[in-house]
Enzyme design. Structure first.
Site, PDB file in Angstrom:
ATOM      1  N   ASN A 114       0.822  -1.212  -0.114  1.00  0.00           N
ATOM      2  CA  ASN A 114       0.027  -0.207  -0.050  1.00  0.00           C
ATOM      3  C   ASN A 114       0.942   1.211   0.112  1.00  0.00           C
ATOM      4  O   ASN A 114       1.915   1.393   0.672  1.00  0.00           O
ATOM      5  CB  ASN A 114      -0.803   0.031   1.137  1.00  0.00           C
ATOM      6  CG  ASN A 114      -0.343   0.763   2.363  1.00  0.00           C
ATOM      7  OD1 ASN A 114      -0.411   2.059   2.535  1.00  0.00           O
ATOM      8  ND2 ASN A 114       0.217   0.114   3.311  1.00  0.00           N
ATOM      9  N   PHE A 118      -1.901   8.044   4.223  1.00  0.00           N
ATOM     10  CA  PHE A 118      -2.939   8.539   5.326  1.00  0.00           C
ATOM     11  C   PHE A 118      -4.064   9.096   4.786  1.00  0.00           C
ATOM     12  O   PHE A 118      -4.550  10.486   5.148  1.00  0.00           O
ATOM     13  CB  PHE A 118      -2.273   9.465   6.172  1.00  0.00           C
ATOM     14  CG  PHE A 118      -0.908   9.053   6.961  1.00  0.00           C
ATOM     15  CD1 PHE A 118      -0.897   7.661   7.270  1.00  0.00           C
ATOM     16  CD2 PHE A 118      -0.184   9.517   7.398  1.00  0.00           C
ATOM     17  CE1 PHE A 118       0.138   7.096   8.001  1.00  0.00           C
ATOM     18  CE2 PHE A 118       0.969   9.143   8.470  1.00  0.00           C
ATOM     19  CZ  PHE A 118       1.036   7.755   8.589  1.00  0.00           C
ATOM     20  N   SER A 179       5.328   5.111   8.967  1.00  0.00           N
ATOM     21  CA  SER A 179       4.710   4.785   7.613  1.00  0.00           C
ATOM     22  C   SER A 179       5.754   5.137   6.379  1.00  0.00           C
ATOM     23  O   SER A 179       6.336   6.155   6.449  1.00  0.00           O
ATOM     24  CB  SER A 179       3.332   5.357   7.275  1.00  0.00           C
ATOM     25  OG  SER A 179       2.813   5.289   5.930  1.00  0.00           O
ATOM     26  N   ASN A 181       4.815   6.091   3.543  1.00  0.00           N
ATOM     27  CA  ASN A 181       4.125   6.681   2.379  1.00  0.00           C
ATOM     28  C   ASN A 181       3.856   8.164   2.675  1.00  0.00           C
ATOM     29  O   ASN A 181       3.098   8.835   1.839  1.00  0.00           O
ATOM     30  CB  ASN A 181       2.904   6.026   2.306  1.00  0.00           C
ATOM     31  CG  ASN A 181       3.081   4.743   1.935  1.00  0.00           C
ATOM     32  OD1 ASN A 181       3.846   4.252   1.110  1.00  0.00           O
ATOM     33  ND2 ASN A 181       2.069   3.769   2.471  1.00  0.00           N
ATOM     34  N   THR A 182       4.098   9.016   3.638  1.00  0.00           N
ATOM     35  CA  THR A 182       4.314  10.269   3.714  1.00  0.00           C
ATOM     36  C   THR A 182       5.808  10.677   3.781  1.00  0.00           C
ATOM     37  O   THR A 182       6.727  10.362   4.560  1.00  0.00           O
ATOM     38  CB  THR A 182       3.752  10.512   5.337  1.00  0.00           C
ATOM     39  OG1 THR A 182       2.188  10.226   5.136  1.00  0.00           O
ATOM     40  CG2 THR A 182       3.681  11.979   5.508  1.00  0.00           C
ATOM     41  N   LYS A 213       4.837   3.737  17.231  1.00  0.00           N
ATOM     42  CA  LYS A 213       4.871   2.644  16.182  1.00  0.00           C
ATOM     43  C   LYS A 213       6.236   2.760  15.302  1.00  0.00           C
ATOM     44  O   LYS A 213       6.095   3.729  14.901  1.00  0.00           O
ATOM     45  CB  LYS A 213       3.584   2.471  15.489  1.00  0.00           C
ATOM     46  CG  LYS A 213       3.421   1.364  14.452  1.00  0.00           C
ATOM     47  CD  LYS A 213       2.267   1.253  13.717  1.00  0.00           C
ATOM     48  CE  LYS A 213       1.996   0.081  13.153  1.00  0.00           C
ATOM     49  NZ  LYS A 213       0.706  -0.155  12.341  1.00  0.00           N
ATOM     50  N   ASN A 242       5.501  -1.713  11.665  1.00  0.00           N
ATOM     51  CA  ASN A 242       4.754  -1.056  10.497  1.00  0.00           C
ATOM     52  C   ASN A 242       5.264  -1.744   9.345  1.00  0.00           C
ATOM     53  O   ASN A 242       5.974  -2.743   9.340  1.00  0.00           O
ATOM     54  CB  ASN A 242       4.931   0.427  10.212  1.00  0.00           C
ATOM     55  CG  ASN A 242       3.920   1.160   9.774  1.00  0.00           C
ATOM     56  OD1 ASN A 242       3.059   0.661   8.829  1.00  0.00           O
ATOM     57  ND2 ASN A 242       3.430   2.354  10.083  1.00  0.00           N
TER      58      ASN A 242
END
Length: 336
Positions: A114, A118, A179, A181-182, A213, A242
């Site tokens: 993915n 967010f 994450s 993805n940011t 996390k 994560n």
């Protein structure tokens, strides 16, 4: 092969992964009044409750952040048998996330990729939903996972706002700095950046349990540094791990992996990395922190292995996606 496996293999895999997920969450929300105590019963109730962070978890199995981003299915997930639901990741302001497509299946690996970015309705909307959930009774412990808005120029202020708005409606709060993805988010895992961030969130949530996390991609020194900081700042726990940006050892054909592109890999390939981080954390902090193990938990046997290795609680997301609505009950039956 059970009916869900047939449905997943022959129907769901022909539909874009994000659309399938959206349909699933919507169906779960609509079906909640009909579920009754469907997730309960003797085998589920036989699993020992867990006392952690001043909270009582009916069982140690929780839904990881990412499944119910906007607190739409909390009560339904609880009725399927989960002892905890971690909502989010939620950002201070609503944001659409990254361009679609951004969620992909790797069935040969029982994995997902993915790069959602967010996508969520924002702290204010989610807080209102959580207030309603609490008023009606959630049926499970409810955690809220907060992350940095993509456009935020002041990360500390951004997290502080989310913590202030969401903290009163959460049983515990998780600071997500892991994450992939940011842009720049994982830089916040460095102690120099993480220390003031955690202090600011703690000042907003007060006595509400606070966790951080971390990613499976931290090296040993990085894991140790975050663990030491968590103890020094009086955090209640660490969620590990994560998703990973690694793509090693996959069974999926290279063209399938390439088509999925960049983003975080979750599911069965995370078993060994997640186990390794859990072992490192347990050695470093002992029983001073609650350790929540996530990444590749897809069966009661794997959940038991994590608990035996020092985790207090376990979480799943991809295992639930591949396993279907009866999966939580099967895992809990195996745990008995």
């Amino acid at each position: 092969m059970n009916p869900y496996d047939l449905l997943f293999r022959h129907v769901a895999t022909r539909v874009p992964a994000e659309l399938t997920h959206r349909v699933g969450v919507t169906a779960l929300r609509a079906a909640t009044p009909l579920l009754g105590g469907a997730g309960r019963g003797a085998p589920v109730e036989a699993v020992r409750a867990v006392q952690a962070m001043g909270l009582r978890f009916a069982n140690p199995l929780g839904v990881a952040a990412g499944y119910d981003k906007d607190a739409e299915g909390v009560r339904g997930l609880a009725r399927l048998g989960f002892g905890a639901v971690e909502v989010g990741t939620v950002t201070a302001r609503p944001q659409p996330g990254n361009p679609r497509p951004r969620l992909f299946r790797l069935p040969a690996d029982r994995a997902l990729v993915n790069r959602m970015g967010f996508n969520n309705a924002g702290a204010d909307v989610v807080a209102a939903r959580l207030a309603e959930v609490r008023a009606r009774g959630a049926g499970a412990v409810v955690g809220v996972n907060i992350g940095r808005s993509k456009t935020a120029t002041d990360a500390v202020a951004d997290y502080r706002y989310s913590a202030r708005v969401l903290g009163p409606h959460a049983d515990y709060v998780v600071v997500n700095v892991s994450s992939p993805n940011t842009p720049g988010l994982r830089d916040l895992q460095g102690v120099d950046a993480l220390e003031p961030l955690l202090a600011a969130v703690r000042s907003e949530v007060g006595a509400t349990p606070l966790l951080v996390k971390i990613t499976a991609d931290l090296d040993d020194d990085g894991v140790d540094a975050v663990a030491d900081l968590a103890v020094a700042q009086g955090l209640d726990g660490i969620v590990a791990t994560n998703t990973t940006v690694a793509r090693t050892g996959l069974a999926s054909p290279p063209d399938v992996v390439s088509a999925a592109g960049s983003g975080g890999l979750s599911g069965a390939p995370l078993v060994e990395p997640a186990r390794a981080v859990l072992a490192r954390l347990r050695e470093r902090v002992g029983d001073r922190l609650t350790l929540v193990s996530v990444g590749g938990v897809d069966s009661g046997a794997e959940a038991r292995a994590r608990l035996d290795a020092g985790a207090t609680l376990v979480q799943a997301y991809t295992g639930f996606v591949y396993g279907g609505p009866a999966w939580p009950r099967r895992v809990l039956e195996e745990l008995t």
